[in-house]
Motif scaffolding. Structure first.
Motif, mmCIF file in Angstrom:
data_model
loop_
_atom_site.group_PDB
_atom_site.id
_atom_site.type_symbol
_atom_site.label_atom_id
_atom_site.label_comp_id
_atom_site.label_asym_id
_atom_site.label_seq_id
_atom_site.Cartn_x
_atom_site.Cartn_y
_atom_site.Cartn_z
ATOM 1 N N ALA A 158 3.713 21.616 -1.286
ATOM 2 C CA ALA A 158 2.648 20.976 -0.512
ATOM 3 C C ALA A 158 1.773 20.109 -1.408
ATOM 4 O O ALA A 158 1.477 18.945 -1.093
ATOM 5 C CB ALA A 158 1.814 22.035 0.197
ATOM 6 N N VAL A 159 1.374 20.674 -2.558
ATOM 7 C CA VAL A 159 0.548 19.903 -3.504
ATOM 8 C C VAL A 159 1.306 18.663 -3.968
ATOM 9 O O VAL A 159 0.750 17.557 -4.039
ATOM 10 C CB VAL A 159 0.158 20.782 -4.715
ATOM 11 N N ALA A 160 2.605 18.856 -4.240
ATOM 12 C CA ALA A 160 3.424 17.742 -4.726
ATOM 13 C C ALA A 160 3.540 16.638 -3.687
ATOM 14 O O ALA A 160 3.526 15.453 -4.021
ATOM 15 C CB ALA A 160 4.814 18.244 -5.108
ATOM 16 N N LEU A 161 3.629 17.042 -2.411
ATOM 17 C CA LEU A 161 3.817 16.040 -1.364
ATOM 18 C C LEU A 161 2.630 15.070 -1.294
ATOM 19 O O LEU A 161 2.812 13.865 -1.117
ATOM 20 C CB LEU A 161 3.999 16.752 -0.013
ATOM 21 N N VAL A 162 1.430 15.610 -1.466
ATOM 22 C CA VAL A 162 0.245 14.745 -1.459
ATOM 23 C C VAL A 162 0.302 13.773 -2.644
ATOM 24 O O VAL A 162 0.027 12.573 -2.507
ATOM 25 C CB VAL A 162 -1.040 15.595 -1.506
ATOM 26 N N MET A 163 0.697 14.301 -3.811
ATOM 27 C CA MET A 163 0.811 13.432 -4.986
ATOM 28 C C MET A 163 1.850 12.339 -4.773
ATOM 29 O O MET A 163 1.643 11.187 -5.148
ATOM 30 C CB MET A 163 1.225 14.257 -6.218
ATOM 31 N N LEU A 164 2.963 12.750 -4.155
ATOM 32 C CA LEU A 164 4.027 11.779 -3.878
ATOM 33 C C LEU A 164 3.521 10.675 -2.967
ATOM 34 O O LEU A 164 3.758 9.487 -3.208
ATOM 35 C CB LEU A 164 5.211 12.472 -3.195
ATOM 36 N N ALA A 165 2.795 11.090 -1.912
ATOM 37 C CA ALA A 165 2.264 10.103 -0.970
ATOM 38 C C ALA A 165 1.372 9.108 -1.707
ATOM 39 O O ALA A 165 1.459 7.892 -1.494
ATOM 40 C CB ALA A 165 1.494 10.810 0.138
ATOM 41 N N ALA A 166 0.531 9.631 -2.612
ATOM 42 C CA ALA A 166 -0.355 8.749 -3.370
ATOM 43 C C ALA A 166 0.458 7.767 -4.220
ATOM 44 O O ALA A 166 0.176 6.565 -4.244
ATOM 45 C CB ALA A 166 -1.279 9.586 -4.249
ATOM 46 N N SER A 167 1.499 8.290 -4.888
ATOM 47 C CA SER A 167 2.316 7.406 -5.741
ATOM 48 C C SER A 167 2.969 6.303 -4.921
ATOM 49 O O SER A 167 2.982 5.139 -5.322
ATOM 50 C CB SER A 167 3.428 8.192 -6.435
ATOM 51 N N PHE A 168 3.511 6.692 -3.753
ATOM 52 C CA PHE A 168 4.182 5.674 -2.941
ATOM 53 C C PHE A 168 3.200 4.645 -2.416
ATOM 54 O O PHE A 168 3.519 3.459 -2.319
ATOM 55 C CB PHE A 168 4.956 6.330 -1.791
ATOM 56 N N LEU A 169 1.994 5.092 -2.111
ATOM 57 C CA LEU A 169 0.962 4.158 -1.665
ATOM 58 C C LEU A 169 0.668 3.136 -2.767
ATOM 59 O O LEU A 169 0.543 1.935 -2.511
ATOM 60 C CB LEU A 169 -0.308 4.955 -1.330
ATOM 61 N N ILE A 170 0.569 3.632 -4.004
ATOM 62 C CA ILE A 170 0.295 2.729 -5.126
ATOM 63 C C ILE A 170 1.454 1.743 -5.294
ATOM 64 O O ILE A 170 1.246 0.537 -5.448
ATOM 65 C CB ILE A 170 0.081 3.526 -6.433
ATOM 66 N N MET A 171 2.693 2.270 -5.241
ATOM 67 C CA MET A 171 3.862 1.394 -5.392
ATOM 68 C C MET A 171 3.888 0.335 -4.294
ATOM 69 O O MET A 171 4.197 -0.829 -4.540
ATOM 70 C CB MET A 171 5.152 2.225 -5.324
ATOM 71 N N PHE A 172 3.545 0.768 -3.074
ATOM 72 C CA PHE A 172 3.514 -0.166 -1.959
ATOM 73 C C PHE A 172 2.473 -1.254 -2.226
ATOM 74 O O PHE A 172 2.724 -2.441 -2.014
ATOM 75 C CB PHE A 172 3.194 0.599 -0.671
ATOM 76 N N GLY A 173 1.315 -0.829 -2.722
ATOM 77 C CA GLY A 173 0.261 -1.785 -3.043
ATOM 78 C C GLY A 173 0.726 -2.798 -4.079
ATOM 79 O O GLY A 173 0.498 -4.004 -3.934
ATOM 80 N N ILE A 174 1.424 -2.315 -5.111
ATOM 81 C CA ILE A 174 1.923 -3.210 -6.160
ATOM 82 C C ILE A 174 2.890 -4.230 -5.566
ATOM 83 O O ILE A 174 2.824 -5.428 -5.863
ATOM 84 C CB ILE A 174 2.617 -2.404 -7.279
ATOM 85 N N ASN A 175 3.774 -3.746 -4.682
ATOM 86 C CA ASN A 175 4.725 -4.667 -4.047
ATOM 87 C C ASN A 175 4.011 -5.735 -3.244
ATOM 88 O O ASN A 175 4.403 -6.900 -3.263
ATOM 89 C CB ASN A 175 5.678 -3.892 -3.131
ATOM 90 N N CYS A 176 2.958 -5.343 -2.518
ATOM 91 C CA CYS A 176 2.202 -6.311 -1.726
ATOM 92 C C CYS A 176 1.576 -7.367 -2.635
ATOM 93 O O CYS A 176 1.647 -8.566 -2.356
ATOM 94 C CB CYS A 176 1.103 -5.624 -0.928
ATOM 95 N N ILE A 177 0.977 -6.891 -3.744
ATOM 96 C CA ILE A 177 0.342 -7.826 -4.677
ATOM 97 C C ILE A 177 1.371 -8.814 -5.193
ATOM 98 O O ILE A 177 1.139 -10.025 -5.244
ATOM 99 C CB ILE A 177 -0.276 -7.060 -5.871
ATOM 100 N N GLN A 178 2.559 -8.286 -5.552
ATOM 101 C CA GLN A 178 3.558 -9.172 -6.148
ATOM 102 C C GLN A 178 4.115 -10.174 -5.148
ATOM 103 O O GLN A 178 4.337 -11.332 -5.491
ATOM 104 C CB GLN A 178 4.673 -8.352 -6.775
ATOM 105 N N SER A 179 4.311 -9.745 -3.900
ATOM 106 C CA SER A 179 4.868 -10.714 -2.955
ATOM 107 C C SER A 179 3.812 -11.757 -2.599
ATOM 108 O O SER A 179 4.128 -12.918 -2.375
ATOM 109 C CB SER A 179 5.418 -10.017 -1.709
ATOM 110 N N ARG A 180 2.523 -11.333 -2.585
ATOM 111 C CA ARG A 180 1.473 -12.306 -2.332
ATOM 112 C C ARG A 180 1.400 -13.319 -3.474
ATOM 113 O O ARG A 180 1.302 -14.524 -3.266
ATOM 114 C CB ARG A 180 0.120 -11.605 -2.195
ATOM 115 N N ALA A 181 1.507 -12.800 -4.698
ATOM 116 C CA ALA A 181 1.431 -13.686 -5.864
ATOM 117 C C ALA A 181 2.585 -14.680 -5.855
ATOM 118 O O ALA A 181 2.397 -15.860 -6.124
ATOM 119 C CB ALA A 181 1.450 -12.869 -7.146
ATOM 120 N N SER A 182 3.788 -14.205 -5.508
ATOM 121 C CA SER A 182 4.921 -15.131 -5.582
ATOM 122 C C SER A 182 4.816 -16.200 -4.499
ATOM 123 O O SER A 182 5.379 -17.277 -4.634
ATOM 124 C CB SER A 182 6.248 -14.374 -5.487
ATOM 125 N N SER A 183 4.053 -15.939 -3.414
ATOM 126 C CA SER A 183 3.876 -16.977 -2.401
ATOM 127 C C SER A 183 2.985 -18.097 -2.924
ATOM 128 O O SER A 183 3.060 -19.233 -2.466
ATOM 129 C CB SER A 183 3.296 -16.387 -1.118
#
Lengths: 355, 275, 276
Positions: free
Chosen positions: B246-271
Motif C-alpha cells: 500500500a505504501v509503495a503504491l502511493v510512491m509509485l503513483a507519485a513517480s508516475f505523476l512526475i514522469m507524466f509531468g516531464i513528458n508534458c514539459i518535453q512535448s510542449r518544449a518540442s512544439s
C-alpha cells in the motif's frame, strides 16, 4: 560617405579573416557584400555591428567613429542568418523586445508594433510563436524586430539563405522594395551573385579577406577589376594559354585569361565567314536557354561556352563549326585587360573596359 | 496487434515478439502483481495503511527532502552546466568527469562515506558541530545524501541544450540593447527552462525512491528522519507485505505523476523548437 | 568583447563549481580511501580478501555480468523493434521500457517478493520443484536486471531514431539479410552509444543496494553482494573493513568514470571526422 570602413583587419586564431578592408556606402543605398564562404564578408558585417572588434582600422557611421561604442548604441538593426527569433516569445513580443528594453511606454510599444506588423503584412498574427510561422514570415518578423527601435543602418546576414528557392524570389523583391521605400541605408551579406545583382544598388565583392572590387552590378560585369571578379560574376570559361588562340597570338606566352559566352561568335559549317582568325571547334552539347541556345564546344581540347541564336542555322551535337573569339580577358598579375581579336584591326589591340 | 512494417527491413515479428514477451515478464507482470495484491487489502485497509501517522510522516520527510535536494541541484546544476559549456579553465575536465560519480559509486558506499564525513567526528561534521549544527542523523543529512545522488541529472539535462544554443539569440538580444543579465533572463533562460525542469523532475523522482545512501546518514528516527522507502523496508522485514504494498503504491503513483509531468514539459518544449 | 574587465562573474561561477564538486563529490570519495587505509595495509588486505567479501564479490560479478548481457540483448532488440518499424501501441511499449527508472529500488525488490514470495500463486508451484528465487541468487540477478533494464534501450533508441531507416531499407532492397544489415549498417552507428550505456548499466548493477537488499535475505557467503557486505560490516561497527570493501567498489566506480570519458571522447572524435 555614410558608412565608412578604413583599413579594417581582423584575425581569428591563426586565420586572417579580413585584411586591410576599406570602402564607403552613401546614405540610403542598399549594398551587398558578395563573396564565397570564408571570404570575410560576414566578419565585416559583424564588425560594423560591433559583434566583433576589428584588430585595426576605423569604422565610421555618419562621420562618427563607432569602434568603441556598444553594438546596441550604434543605431543598427541586425537581421541574423537564421533570424534568431526568440522561440518562446510571440511575434508581438519579439518585435517589441528592443522597445521594452528601452523601457518605452506600453501604449507606444503597442502602437509601434502594430505599425510594423502592418508594414510586413502580418497584422493578426502577433500572437503566434516562431515555430508556427513559415520561413518567409519568420524573415519578415526578424526584419520588423530589427526595425522596431528605428535604426539608421540595417545589416542583414544571408537574409535569404534559410528560405526555399520558390519563396526566395518573392521575398527578395519584397525586401528590396521595403528597404527602398524606407530609404534606410542597408548592407546585406550573400554568397549568391543573382541575389546581389537583383537586390543591391552596389556590390562589394570580397575574396580571401580582401575587397576585390566595388560597384554596380553592371560595372562589375562589364569592367571586372580582378580575375576573381571575372570568374565570380557572370559566366566565363578559363583559358590557360591565350597566345595559342588565333587573333591573340601577340600576347605574351604563358598568359592566361577567360572568355565569356557572348564573346564568342559561332558559325554553322556552311556559313560564310568574313573574318580570318576563325577556329574549328566541335559541338559537344546544346542546351535550350529560353531566348537562345547555349553551346558547349571544344576548341583544340579547350572547353568553351557560347550563346547561339535560335534564328540561325540549326546545329547538332558532333558538328564541326567555325568560331571567332571576338574578345577575351587577359589576366595580367592581379589585373584584368580586355583584348580584342586582331581580326578587327592590325595586331592585338587593347581596348580597356569597352565592348 | 495491427502493424505496418517499413517495407523490406527484416526482423519485425522476431524483435517485437521478443521485446513484448520480455517486457511482459519482467515489467508488466511484476507491476500488475503490486496492483492486484494491494487490491486484496480493500479500500479501508489501504487507507488505514497509508494514513498511518508514521507513514504520513515518512511521506512528508521524503517529499520535503527530495524537493529541497532537487531545488539545490537545479541551482548548482545550472551553474555547473553553464561553467562547463561557456568557460575554458584548468580543471574543467576534472569537474566534467566527476559529475557522474554519483551514478558510478554504489549507493551504500555513498551512504557510509557521507555518514562518516558528516558525523560529529567527521571532516565536515566536526566543524559543523562546533558551530552547533548537526548534519548527520537529521533532515540535513537526508538532504545531503539526496543532493549527492541526484547531482548529474540537472547538469546532464541542461549541458547539451546550452551547448547547442545558437549564439545568435544572445547576439540578437545584444543588438536590441539588452544587458547581460537581461539576455540571460529573457533570452537564454526560457531556452533552457524545459531541460532544467526535466532535470529537476528526474532528480525529484530519483530522490523520492532513494534508499541506500540515505539510511546510513538519516538516523532513521520514526516521525523525524524516516523516509518512505525505509518504511516499506521495515514493513517487509515484519513480513507485513500488504501494508508495504500500500505504501509503495502511493510512491509509485507519485513517480508516475512526475514522469507524466516531464513528458508534458518535453512535448510542449518540442512544439516551440520544431520548424 | 566590450566587457573585457568583467571577469569577476566567470571567476565566481568557476570558483563555486569547484567548491561544489570538491565538497560534494571529491570529499566523500576521499573519505572512503582515507578510512579504508586508516588502520594500515594489513587490515585492509585482510578485509578485502576475507572469505565472505570474496563470495560477495563473486555474486556481484555474476549479477553485473548477467544484467549487462541481458541489457545488450534486450536493448538492441527493443530498439530495433521500436525504431525500424511503426506499429500500434509503440508509445505504450516505450513507456513500459522506462518504468524501471521511475520505480524506487525498494519497490522493485518488493515487486519480486510479491511475484515469487509466500503470497504469490506461483509460490506453491516453485516450492514443489524446490526452486528458490526470493532470498536466493536468482532473485538478486532478477532484480538487478529489472533496475537496469532501460539503460541500453534508452540510449540506443534516440540514436537510431535520428538516423532514420533509409540505409537499412536500401540494404534490404539489395537483398541483404538481417544479420548483414545489422552488422554492416546499423551497428557502426550505435557502437559508442551501446558501449556508453553498458558502462552506466554495469555501474548501476554493481552498486544496486535497495532492490537487492529487499530480495537478498542477507545470508553471508550466499546471498550477499558487495554493497550488502559493506552494510553488514558497517552495522557491525567494523568501519575499517566496511571502507576497505567500499574502496574496491570506489575504484571500480573511478574505472567506470574513466572508461565513460574515454568512450565519450572517442565518440566525439569520430563524429568530428565523419562531418568532414
Amino acid at each position: 560617405m555614410y558608412v565608412n570602413l578604413e583599413h579594417i583587419s581582423k584575425r581569428f586564431d591563426g586565420f586572417q579573416a579580413v585584411r586591410e578592408v576599406s570602402f564607403g556606402i552613401r546614405r540610403g543605398r542598399l549594398a551587398a557584400l558578395l563573396g564565397p564562404s570564408g571570404s570575410g564578408k560576414t566578419t565585416i558585417l559583424r564588425m560594423i555591428a560591433g559583434l566583433e572588434d576589428p584588430d585595426s582600422g576605423d569604422i565610421r557611421i555618419d562621420g562618427l567613429r563607432v569602434n568603441d561604442i556598444e553594438p546596441s548604441r550604434r543605431g543598427i538593426g541586425f537581421v541574423f542568418q537564421n533570424y534568431a527569433l526568440f522561440r518562446y516569445m510571440t511575434v508581438f513580443d519579439n518585435i517589441a523586445f528592443g522597445l521594452t528594453i528601452k523601457k518605452e511606454k506600453p501604449g507606444r510599444i503597442r502602437e509601434r508594433v502594430g505599425e510594423l506588423l502592418q508594414l510586413i503584412g502580418m497584422s493578426g498574427l502577433e500572437k503566434r510563436y516562431p515555430a508556427q510561422l513559415s520561413g518567409g514570415q519568420k524573415q519578415r518578423v526578424a526584419f520588423a524586430r530589427a526595425l522596431a527601435p528605428n535604426p539608421r543602418l540595417l545589416l542583414l546576414d544571408e537574409p535569404f539563405a534559410a528560405i526555399d528557392a520558390k519563396v526566395r524570389r518573392e521575398l527578395r523583391a519584397w525586401l528590396r522594395e521595403m528597404i527602398r521605400s524606407l530609404g534606410l541605408t542597408s548592407i546585406f551579406v550573400t554568397h549568391d551573385q543573382d541575389e546581389a545583382i537583383e537586390v543591391a544598388d552596389e556590390i562589394i565583392v570580397t575574396n580571401q579577406g580582401r575587397v576585390e572590387q566595388m560597384g554596380s552590378s553592371l560595372e562589375l560585369y562589364q569592367s571586372p577589376a580582378t580575375p576573381f571578379v571575372v570568374e565570380f560574376i557572370g559566366a566565363s570559361t578559363p583559358v590557360p594559354e591565350i597566345s595559342a588562340l588565333k587573333g591573340f597570338d601577340g600576347t605574351p606566352p604563358g598568359a592566361g585569361g577567360a572568355v565569356r559566352p557572348e564573346f564568342v561568335s559561332v558559325y554553322a559549317p556552311d556559313e560564310q565567314v568574313q573574318y580570318a582568325h576563325t577556329e574549328e571547334a566541335i559541338v559537344r552539347s546544346i542546351a535550350f536557354r529560353g531566348d537562345s541556345l547555349e553551346l558547349g564546344l571544344t576548341l583544340k581540347g579547350l572547353p568553351l561556352t557560347a550563346a547561339y541564336s535560335l534564328a540561325r542555322a540549326p546545329l547538332a551535337v558532333g558538328d564541326a563549326v567555325r568560331l571567332l573569339i571576338r574578345h577575351l580577358y587577359l589576366f595580367d598579375g592581379g589585373q584584368v585587360r580586355l583584348l580584342q581579336n586582331s581580326a578587327y584591326g592590325n595586331g592585338p589591340s587593347e581596348n580597356f573596359y569597352s565592348i | 496487434m495491427r502493424y505496418r512494417s517499413r517495407r523490406g527491413i527484416p526482423g519485425f515479428r522476431l524483435s517485437l515478439g521478443l521485446t513484448v514477451s520480455f517486457l511482459s515478464l519482467m515489467v508488466l507482470l511484476p507491476m500488475l502483481s503490486i496492483v492486484i495484491l494491494s487490491s486484496g487489502l480493500g479500500p479501508r485497509g489501504f487507507w488505514e495503511a497509508v494514513s498511518d501517522p508514521r507513514v504520513l510522516a515518512g511521506y512528508r520527510v521524503s517529499f520535503l527532502c527530495s524537493l529541497i535536494a532537487a531545488s539545490l541541484n537545479s541551482v548548482f546544476g545550472l551553474i555547473l552546466a553553464w561553467v562547463l559549456v561557456r568557460y575554458r579553465f584548468p580543471g574543467r575536465r576534472f569537474i566534467d568527469g566527476l559529475i557522474e560519480l554519483p551514478f558510478a559509486l554504489p549507493t551504500a558506499v555513498t551512504g557510509i562515506a557521507l555518514a562518516t564525513l558528516y558525523s560529529d567526528k567527521g571532516w565536515f561534521g566536526k566543524p559543523l558541530a562546533a558551530l552547533g549544527l548537526r548534519a548527520a542523523y537529521s533532515e540535513t543529512g537526508i538532504i545531503l545524501a539526496l543532493t549527492f545522488i541526484t547531482i548529474p541529472f540537472v547538469v546532464r539535462a541542461v549541458q547539451p541544450v546550452l551547448e547547442q544554443l545558437d549564439r545568435s539569440y544572445e547576439e540578437a538580444g545584444r543588438m536590441l540593447g539588452a544587458s547581460p543579465p537581461q539576455i540571460f533572463r529573457r533570452v537564454i533562460f526560457p531556452e533552457i527552462t524545459p531541460a532544467l525542469l526535466t532535470g529537476f523532475g528526474l532528480s525529484f523522482a530519483r530522490a523520492l525512491g532513494e534508499y541506500g545512501s540515505v539510511v546510513f546518514i538519516a538516523g532513521n528516527m520514526p516521525f523525524r528522519t524516516e523516509i518512505a522507502p525505509l518504511l516499506i523496508m521495515i514493513k517487509l522485514e515484519q513480513f507485513n507485505y500488504m501494508e508495504a504494498t500500500a505504501v509503495a503504491l502511493v510512491m509509485l503513483a507519485a513517480s508516475f505523476l512526475i514522469m507524466f509531468g516531464i513528458n508534458c514539459i518535453q512535448s510542449r518544449a518540442s512544439s516551440f523548437v520544431r520548424g | 568583447m566590450h566587457n573585457k574587465n568583467n571577469l569577476w562573474l566567470p571567476r565566481l561561477l568557476i570558483a563555486l563549481s569547484f567548491a561544489f564538486v570538491l565538497l560534494m563529490l571529491a570529499a566523500p570519495l576521499s573519505v572512503v580511501l582515507a578510512e579504508a587505509f586508516s588502520s594500515g595495509w594489513e587490515l585492509y588486505l585482510k578485509a578485502v580478501t576475507d572469505h565472505y567479501a570474496l563470495r560477495a564479490a563473486q555474486l556481484t560479478v555474476i549479477a553485473t555480468l548477467s544484467s549487462v548481457l541481458l541489457n545488450v540483448a534486450f536493448g538492441l532488440t527493443a530498439a530495433w523493434a521500436v525504431t525500424r518499424f511503426s506499429f500500434r501501441g509503440k508509445g505504450l511499449l516505450t513507456t513500459l521500457i522506462d518504468i524501471p527508472f521511475a520505480v524506487s529500488p525498494v519497490i522493485a525488490g518488493l515487486v519480486f517478493i510479491l511475484l515469487f514470495g509466500r503470497l504469490s500463486p506461483l509460490h506453491s508451484f516453485l516450492d514443489a520443484y524446490n526452486l528458490r528465487i526470493v532470498f536466493a541468487v536468482p532473485g538478486i540477478v532478477l532484480v538487478t536486471i529489472f533496475v537496469t533494464l532501460p539503460f541500453v534501450a534508452r540510449e540506443i533508441i534516440p540514436v537510431l531514431e535520428a538516423r532514420g531507416t533509409d540505409e537499412e531499407q536500401a540494404a534490404a532492397l539489395m537483398g541483404a539479410g538481417f544479420f548483414r544489415i545489422f552488422r554492416r549498417i546499423t551497428f557502426p552507428h550505435i557502437r559508442w552509444a551501446l558501449l556508453y550505456s553498458l558502462i552506466l548499466c554495469a555501474a548501476r548493477a554493481m552498486g544496486e543496494f535497495g532492490a537487492v537488499s529487499v530480495v537478498s535475505g542477507h545470508l553471508r557467503g550466499k546471498t550477499n553482494t558487495l554493497p550488502l557486505h559493506v552494510e553488514i560490516l558497517y552495522s557491525e561497527y567494523q568501519f575499517t573493513a566496511a571502507f576497505a570493501v567500499s574502496s574496491v567498489l570506489a575504484a571500480a566506480a573511478i574505472a567506470i568514470l574513466v572508461a565513460r570519458n574515454i568512450v565519450e571522447l572517442a565518440a566525439r572524435k569520430e563524429k568530428k571526422s565523419n562531418v568532414r
